[in-house]
Design a protein around this motif. Structure first.
Motif, PDB file in Angstrom:
ATOM      1  N   LYS A   9      31.044  -9.594  57.188  1.00 43.97           N
ATOM      2  CA  LYS A   9      30.380  -9.464  55.622  1.00 43.97           C
ATOM      3  C   LYS A   9      28.882  -9.440  55.892  1.00 43.97           C
ATOM      4  N   ASP A  10      27.931 -10.146  55.004  1.00 43.22           N
ATOM      5  CA  ASP A  10      26.636  -9.937  54.873  1.00 43.22           C
ATOM      6  C   ASP A  10      25.822 -11.153  55.448  1.00 43.22           C
ATOM      7  N   SER A  11      26.228 -11.985  56.394  1.00 42.87           N
ATOM      8  CA  SER A  11      25.601 -13.323  56.728  1.00 42.87           C
ATOM      9  C   SER A  11      26.105 -13.668  58.161  1.00 42.87           C
ATOM     10  N   LEU A  12      25.031 -13.642  58.819  1.00 40.95           N
ATOM     11  CA  LEU A  12      25.071 -14.472  60.382  1.00 40.95           C
ATOM     12  C   LEU A  12      23.890 -15.284  60.582  1.00 40.95           C
ATOM     13  N   ASP A  13      23.948 -16.028  59.750  1.00 37.30           N
ATOM     14  CA  ASP A  13      22.574 -16.929  59.850  1.00 37.30           C
ATOM     15  C   ASP A  13      22.487 -17.709  61.259  1.00 37.30           C
ATOM     16  N   TYR A  14      23.395 -18.441  61.551  1.00 38.24           N
ATOM     17  CA  TYR A  14      23.477 -19.176  62.906  1.00 38.24           C
ATOM     18  C   TYR A  14      23.150 -18.205  64.019  1.00 38.24           C
ATOM     19  N   LEU A  15      23.694 -16.967  64.017  1.00 37.59           N
ATOM     20  CA  LEU A  15      23.122 -16.272  65.232  1.00 37.59           C
ATOM     21  C   LEU A  15      21.664 -15.950  65.138  1.00 37.59           C
ATOM     22  N   ALA A  16      21.155 -15.572  63.717  1.00 37.65           N
ATOM     23  CA  ALA A  16      19.862 -15.178  63.492  1.00 37.65           C
ATOM     24  C   ALA A  16      18.816 -16.232  63.896  1.00 37.65           C
ATOM     25  N   GLU A  17      19.115 -17.570  63.590  1.00 35.47           N
ATOM     26  CA  GLU A  17      18.275 -18.508  63.684  1.00 35.47           C
ATOM     27  C   GLU A  17      18.361 -18.675  65.171  1.00 35.47           C
ATOM     28  N   ARG A  18      19.015 -18.210  65.929  1.00 36.15           N
ATOM     29  CA  ARG A  18      18.911 -18.552  67.562  1.00 36.15           C
ATOM     30  C   ARG A  18      18.872 -17.478  68.628  1.00 36.15           C
ATOM     31  N   ILE A  19      18.701 -16.265  67.658  1.00 35.17           N
ATOM     32  CA  ILE A  19      18.771 -14.973  68.357  1.00 35.17           C
ATOM     33  C   ILE A  19      18.081 -15.118  69.697  1.00 35.17           C
ATOM     34  N   GLU A  20      16.795 -15.494  69.955  1.00 36.11           N
ATOM     35  CA  GLU A  20      16.244 -15.916  71.298  1.00 36.11           C
ATOM     36  C   GLU A  20      16.808 -16.609  72.109  1.00 36.11           C
ATOM     37  N   LEU A  21      17.833 -17.340  71.778  1.00 30.07           N
ATOM     38  CA  LEU A  21      18.658 -18.170  72.887  1.00 30.07           C
ATOM     39  C   LEU A  21      19.644 -17.443  73.502  1.00 30.07           C
ATOM     40  N   ILE A  22      20.038 -16.213  72.922  1.00 35.65           N
ATOM     41  CA  ILE A  22      21.214 -15.376  73.328  1.00 35.65           C
ATOM     42  C   ILE A  22      20.840 -14.823  74.937  1.00 35.65           C
ATOM     43  N   GLU A  23      21.744 -14.542  75.492  1.00 37.83           N
ATOM     44  CA  GLU A  23      21.732 -13.882  76.856  1.00 37.83           C
ATOM     45  C   GLU A  23      20.966 -12.624  76.733  1.00 37.83           C
ATOM     46  N   PHE A  24      20.181 -12.173  77.757  1.00 37.36           N
ATOM     47  CA  PHE A  24      19.666 -11.044  77.601  1.00 37.36           C
ATOM     48  C   PHE A  24      20.530  -9.724  77.449  1.00 37.36           C
ATOM     49  N   GLY A  56      22.388  -6.133  62.165  1.00 36.71           N
ATOM     50  CA  GLY A  56      22.332  -5.198  61.526  1.00 36.71           C
ATOM     51  C   GLY A  56      23.726  -4.663  60.543  1.00 36.71           C
ATOM     52  N   SER A  57      24.740  -4.941  61.073  1.00 38.97           N
ATOM     53  CA  SER A  57      25.888  -4.508  60.522  1.00 38.97           C
ATOM     54  C   SER A  57      26.124  -5.507  59.235  1.00 38.97           C
ATOM     55  N   THR A  58      25.329  -6.580  59.157  1.00 42.81           N
ATOM     56  CA  THR A  58      25.499  -7.118  57.537  1.00 42.81           C
ATOM     57  C   THR A  58      24.691  -6.471  56.794  1.00 42.81           C
ATOM     58  N   PHE A  59      23.831  -5.423  56.847  1.00 42.27           N
ATOM     59  CA  PHE A  59      23.134  -4.848  55.956  1.00 42.27           C
ATOM     60  C   PHE A  59      22.246  -6.088  55.072  1.00 42.27           C
ATOM     61  N   ASN A  60      21.774  -7.204  55.711  1.00 43.10           N
ATOM     62  CA  ASN A  60      21.076  -8.271  55.027  1.00 43.10           C
ATOM     63  C   ASN A  60      19.427  -7.917  55.345  1.00 43.10           C
ATOM     64  N   LEU A  61      18.934  -8.081  54.139  1.00 45.59           N
ATOM     65  CA  LEU A  61      17.581  -7.869  54.223  1.00 45.59           C
ATOM     66  C   LEU A  61      16.819  -9.123  54.837  1.00 45.59           C
ATOM     67  N   ASP A  89      35.082 -17.709  56.394  1.00 49.20           N
ATOM     68  CA  ASP A  89      33.881 -17.843  56.519  1.00 49.20           C
ATOM     69  C   ASP A  89      33.442 -19.089  57.778  1.00 49.20           C
ATOM     70  N   GLU A  90      34.358 -20.058  57.756  1.00 48.02           N
ATOM     71  CA  GLU A  90      34.470 -20.717  58.646  1.00 48.02           C
ATOM     72  C   GLU A  90      34.672 -20.318  60.103  1.00 48.02           C
ATOM     73  N   ILE A  91      35.360 -19.421  60.052  1.00 45.10           N
ATOM     74  CA  ILE A  91      36.036 -18.637  61.636  1.00 45.10           C
ATOM     75  C   ILE A  91      34.823 -17.984  62.111  1.00 45.10           C
ATOM     76  N   ILE A  92      33.902 -17.297  61.030  1.00 41.81           N
ATOM     77  CA  ILE A  92      32.756 -16.552  61.299  1.00 41.81           C
ATOM     78  C   ILE A  92      31.640 -17.429  61.917  1.00 41.81           C
ATOM     79  N   VAL A  93      31.387 -18.522  61.396  1.00 43.67           N
ATOM     80  CA  VAL A  93      30.576 -19.535  61.806  1.00 43.67           C
ATOM     81  C   VAL A  93      30.994 -20.196  63.059  1.00 43.67           C
TER      82      VAL A  93
END
Length: 154
Positions: free
Chosen positions: A86-101, A112-117, A55-59
């Motif tokens: 797996k089911d969580s990419l919260d760091y990415l989700a919280e900063r999605i608007e900062l990612i390069e276009f 989407g691959s996390t299938f997390n509602l 999990d730490e590697i994913i973060v």
């Protein structure tokens, strides 16, 4: 160019998150891509490594999406996140608007691959995006989530 890894890269992965992070912070592009390629083996459940710091590697990988890396390195990171998060990419989700276009569609796909509602609001935000690829990935993520949600209720 061919990306490969050696026993040295495997040893770095086995040392843990800090060692992997050091390579991602300091190494040249080829070394970064080699360590990411090596991680593919260690994160893949098929090979049965079950790293205690998975999990730490994913973060760590999520955080490095927002660091100053070449596009290929970030694409490699997104591929690993898509395949193994797996089911969580919260760091990415919280900063999605900062990612390069150029990486936005792939980042949404990874979420989407996390299938997390809890990421539904992100997909809804991008389902009418001006970029066709971003829009399609967001819509596909919503569709897949609704299917998987329906399947679990049957």
């Amino acid at each position: 160019m061919l990306i490969s890894y050696t026993k040295k890269h495997q040893d770095i992965v086995k040392k843990g998150v800090d060692a992997i992070g050091e390579i991602l912070k300091s190494a040249n592009v080829d070394e970064k891509r080699s360590i990411l390629f090596c991680l593919d083996k260690y994160l893949d459940p098929y090979f049965g490594y079950n790293l205690p710091y998975f999990d730490e590697i994913i973060v760590l990988l999520e955080k490095h999406l927002f660091e100053n890396h070449d596009k290929e390195v970030k694409e490699d990171i997104l591929q690993l996140l898509t395949d193994y998060s797996k089911d969580s990419l919260d760091y990415l989700a919280e900063r999605i608007e900062l990612i390069e276009f150029e990486l936005l569609a792939d980042a949404i796909y990874a979420l989407g691959s996390t299938f997390n509602l809890k990421y539904v609001p992100i997909f809804i935000r991008y389902e009418n995006h001006e970029n066709l690829n971003v829009r399609n990935v967001a819509k596909e993520s919503l569709l897949e989530l609704s299917k998987s949600n329906r399947d679990t209720k049957e």
